[in-house]
Design an enzyme around this catalytic site. Structure first.
Site, PDB file in Angstrom:
ATOM      1  N   GLY A 113      44.045 101.683  50.343  1.00  0.00           N
ATOM      2  CA  GLY A 113      43.093 101.247  50.624  1.00  0.00           C
ATOM      3  C   GLY A 113      42.566 101.503  52.161  1.00  0.00           C
ATOM      4  O   GLY A 113      42.732 102.553  52.058  1.00  0.00           O
ATOM      5  N   THR A 139      44.176 101.685  55.191  1.00  0.00           N
ATOM      6  CA  THR A 139      44.476 102.980  56.123  1.00  0.00           C
ATOM      7  C   THR A 139      43.748 104.365  55.056  1.00  0.00           C
ATOM      8  O   THR A 139      44.432 104.625  55.903  1.00  0.00           O
ATOM      9  CB  THR A 139      45.719 102.019  56.666  1.00  0.00           C
ATOM     10  OG1 THR A 139      45.787 101.179  56.488  1.00  0.00           O
ATOM     11  CG2 THR A 139      46.517 102.671  57.785  1.00  0.00           C
ATOM     12  N   GLY A 197      49.437 102.614  52.641  1.00  0.00           N
ATOM     13  CA  GLY A 197      49.468 101.866  53.746  1.00  0.00           C
ATOM     14  C   GLY A 197      50.562 100.494  53.227  1.00  0.00           C
ATOM     15  O   GLY A 197      50.607 100.814  52.008  1.00  0.00           O
ATOM     16  N   ALA A 198      50.402  99.261  53.672  1.00  0.00           N
ATOM     17  CA  ALA A 198      50.949  98.247  53.512  1.00  0.00           C
ATOM     18  C   ALA A 198      50.803  97.293  53.714  1.00  0.00           C
ATOM     19  O   ALA A 198      49.363  97.453  54.977  1.00  0.00           O
ATOM     20  CB  ALA A 198      52.280  98.005  53.599  1.00  0.00           C
ATOM     21  N   ASP A 199      51.132  96.104  53.585  1.00  0.00           N
ATOM     22  CA  ASP A 199      50.588  94.837  53.604  1.00  0.00           C
ATOM     23  C   ASP A 199      51.423  93.946  54.398  1.00  0.00           C
ATOM     24  O   ASP A 199      51.234  93.208  55.404  1.00  0.00           O
ATOM     25  CB  ASP A 199      49.365  93.449  52.255  1.00  0.00           C
ATOM     26  CG  ASP A 199      48.646  94.268  51.664  1.00  0.00           C
ATOM     27  OD1 ASP A 199      47.864  94.402  52.026  1.00  0.00           O
ATOM     28  OD2 ASP A 199      49.235  94.680  50.327  1.00  0.00           O
ATOM     29  N   GLY A 255      50.182  95.386  47.171  1.00  0.00           N
ATOM     30  CA  GLY A 255      49.695  95.168  46.555  1.00  0.00           C
ATOM     31  C   GLY A 255      48.162  94.254  46.901  1.00  0.00           C
ATOM     32  O   GLY A 255      47.293  93.715  45.977  1.00  0.00           O
ATOM     33  N   GLY A 256      47.561  93.690  47.984  1.00  0.00           N
ATOM     34  CA  GLY A 256      46.903  93.666  48.488  1.00  0.00           C
ATOM     35  C   GLY A 256      45.479  93.913  47.808  1.00  0.00           C
ATOM     36  O   GLY A 256      44.225  93.161  47.018  1.00  0.00           O
ATOM     37  N   GLU A 312      50.575 102.659  42.553  1.00  0.00           N
ATOM     38  CA  GLU A 312      51.506 102.809  43.671  1.00  0.00           C
ATOM     39  C   GLU A 312      52.526 103.407  43.715  1.00  0.00           C
ATOM     40  O   GLU A 312      53.251 104.170  44.004  1.00  0.00           O
ATOM     41  CB  GLU A 312      51.197 101.713  45.410  1.00  0.00           C
ATOM     42  CG  GLU A 312      50.134 102.015  45.287  1.00  0.00           C
ATOM     43  CD  GLU A 312      49.635 100.665  46.669  1.00  0.00           C
ATOM     44  OE1 GLU A 312      48.274 101.281  47.078  1.00  0.00           O
ATOM     45  OE2 GLU A 312      50.233  99.423  46.116  1.00  0.00           O
ATOM     46  N   LYS A 327      50.861  94.752  60.589  1.00  0.00           N
ATOM     47  CA  LYS A 327      51.301  94.239  59.117  1.00  0.00           C
ATOM     48  C   LYS A 327      52.866  94.431  59.679  1.00  0.00           C
ATOM     49  O   LYS A 327      53.632  93.706  58.728  1.00  0.00           O
ATOM     50  CB  LYS A 327      51.548  95.527  58.917  1.00  0.00           C
ATOM     51  CG  LYS A 327      49.245  95.998  58.773  1.00  0.00           C
ATOM     52  CD  LYS A 327      48.984  95.499  57.446  1.00  0.00           C
ATOM     53  CE  LYS A 327      47.532  95.630  57.469  1.00  0.00           C
ATOM     54  NZ  LYS A 327      47.393  96.937  56.418  1.00  0.00           N
TER      55      LYS A 327
HETATM   56  O1  LIG Z   1      47.020  97.813  46.580  1.00  0.00           O
HETATM   57  C1  LIG Z   1      46.984  97.733  47.952  1.00  0.00           C
HETATM   58  C2  LIG Z   1      47.777  98.548  48.993  1.00  0.00           C
HETATM   59  O2  LIG Z   1      48.530  97.856  48.173  1.00  0.00           O
HETATM   60  C3  LIG Z   1      47.255  98.518  50.384  1.00  0.00           C
HETATM   61  O3  LIG Z   1      48.439 100.180  50.242  1.00  0.00           O
HETATM   62  C4  LIG Z   1      47.773  97.449  50.789  1.00  0.00           C
HETATM   63  O4  LIG Z   1      47.070  96.878  50.411  1.00  0.00           O
HETATM   64  C5  LIG Z   1      47.321  97.917  52.776  1.00  0.00           C
HETATM   65  O5  LIG Z   1      46.011  97.818  52.866  1.00  0.00           O
HETATM   66  P1  LIG Z   1      45.453  98.455  53.801  1.00  0.00           P
HETATM   67  O6  LIG Z   1      45.594  99.709  54.629  1.00  0.00           O
HETATM   68  O7  LIG Z   1      42.791  98.183  53.714  1.00  0.00           O
HETATM   69  O8  LIG Z   1      44.970  97.431  54.881  1.00  0.00           O
END
Ligand SMILES: O=C[C@H](O)[C@H](O)[C@H](O)COP(=O)(O)O
Length: 218
Positions: A29, A31, A82-84, A95-96, A103, A121
């Site tokens: 992701g 982050t 990271g996380a959504d 999983g975004g 993961e 978040k």
């Molecule tokens: O499948 C993607 C992951 O779970 C990411 O950790 C989550 O979507 C966060 O992504 P970002 O850091 O882009 O917000």
């Protein structure tokens, strides 16, 4: 600071959890991309990484960091991702970016899960972000009907195939009051590969990027 600057701050702050000469579990992701950039600056001090996605593997390799197959690795001291959404019990929706299954596998192997997020978040109750579920393609409609029985509104993420060759259903309108139970219920539906609820194995440490600096939570 912008949201991306907050992501960068936690990505770099996560470096302190990386042990010398270790193999590092790396998530996926925007982050984590900052964490990979930071990791590249200490690449001479680590053995390499295990990646949770083809996208992160490509970024790691481009940065000159060796990427190992998880099957070749006995243990990982740390997994950074990271996380959504994340709640106050360090339970997450992930999983975004469609990388949830790998993961969850890499997180399971790691001794410590360090979650890096910007403050947007953080939530009291998980579920405003649609919950991703990775599904075997032929089971898509069946799983969708079962998810409706659990109170959600599943939507097929069109055009997306996961690194494992599966599809994603995003489940809207869930108010997740008991993440651990819902994680089990959804994982028990035949045809589901993984639900993007990380509750049985939540984060051990959370680094939150705020306008007042990086806040560490355990
Ligand atoms: O499948 C993607 C992951 O779970 C990411 O950790 C989550 O979507 C966060 O992504 P970002 O850091 O882009 O917000």
């Amino acid at each position: 600071m912008t949201q991306d600057e907050l992501k960068k701050a936690v990505g770099w702050a996560a470096l302190k959890y990386v042990e010398p000469d270790s193999i590092v579990g790396v998530g996926t992701g925007s982050t984590v991309n900052h964490f990979i950039d930071a990791l590249a600056t200490i690449k001479a001090n680590i053995e390499g990484a295990v990646s949770s996605s083809e996208a992160s593997a490509a970024r790691l390799k481009a940065a000159g960091i060796p990427v190992f197959d998880l099957n070749a690795v006995d243990s990982l001291s740390v997994y950074v991702d990271g996380a959504d959404e994340i709640n106050h019990h360090n339970e997450m929706i992930k999983g975004g970016g469609a990388a949830l299954t790998r993961e969850k596998i890499v997180a399971a192997v790691a001794k410590k899960f360090v979650c890096i997020v910007d403050e947007s978040k953080q939530v009291d109750i998980l579920g405003a972000f649609p919950l991703p579920v990775e599904v075997i393609p032929m089971a898509r409609s069946y799983v969708a009907r079962e998810l409706v029985k659990l109170g959600g509104d599943p939507v097929y993420r069109e055009g997306v195939i996961t690194d494992n060759g599966n599809v994603i259903l995003d489940v809207y309108n869930l108010k997740i009051l008991d993440p651990k139970t819902l994680e089990k219920q959804i994982n028990n539906i035949v045809g589901v590969v993984t639900v993007g609820l990380f509750a049985a194995r939540g984060a051990d440490t959370v680094l939150v990027g705020t306008q007042n600096g990086v806040v560490t939570k355990s």
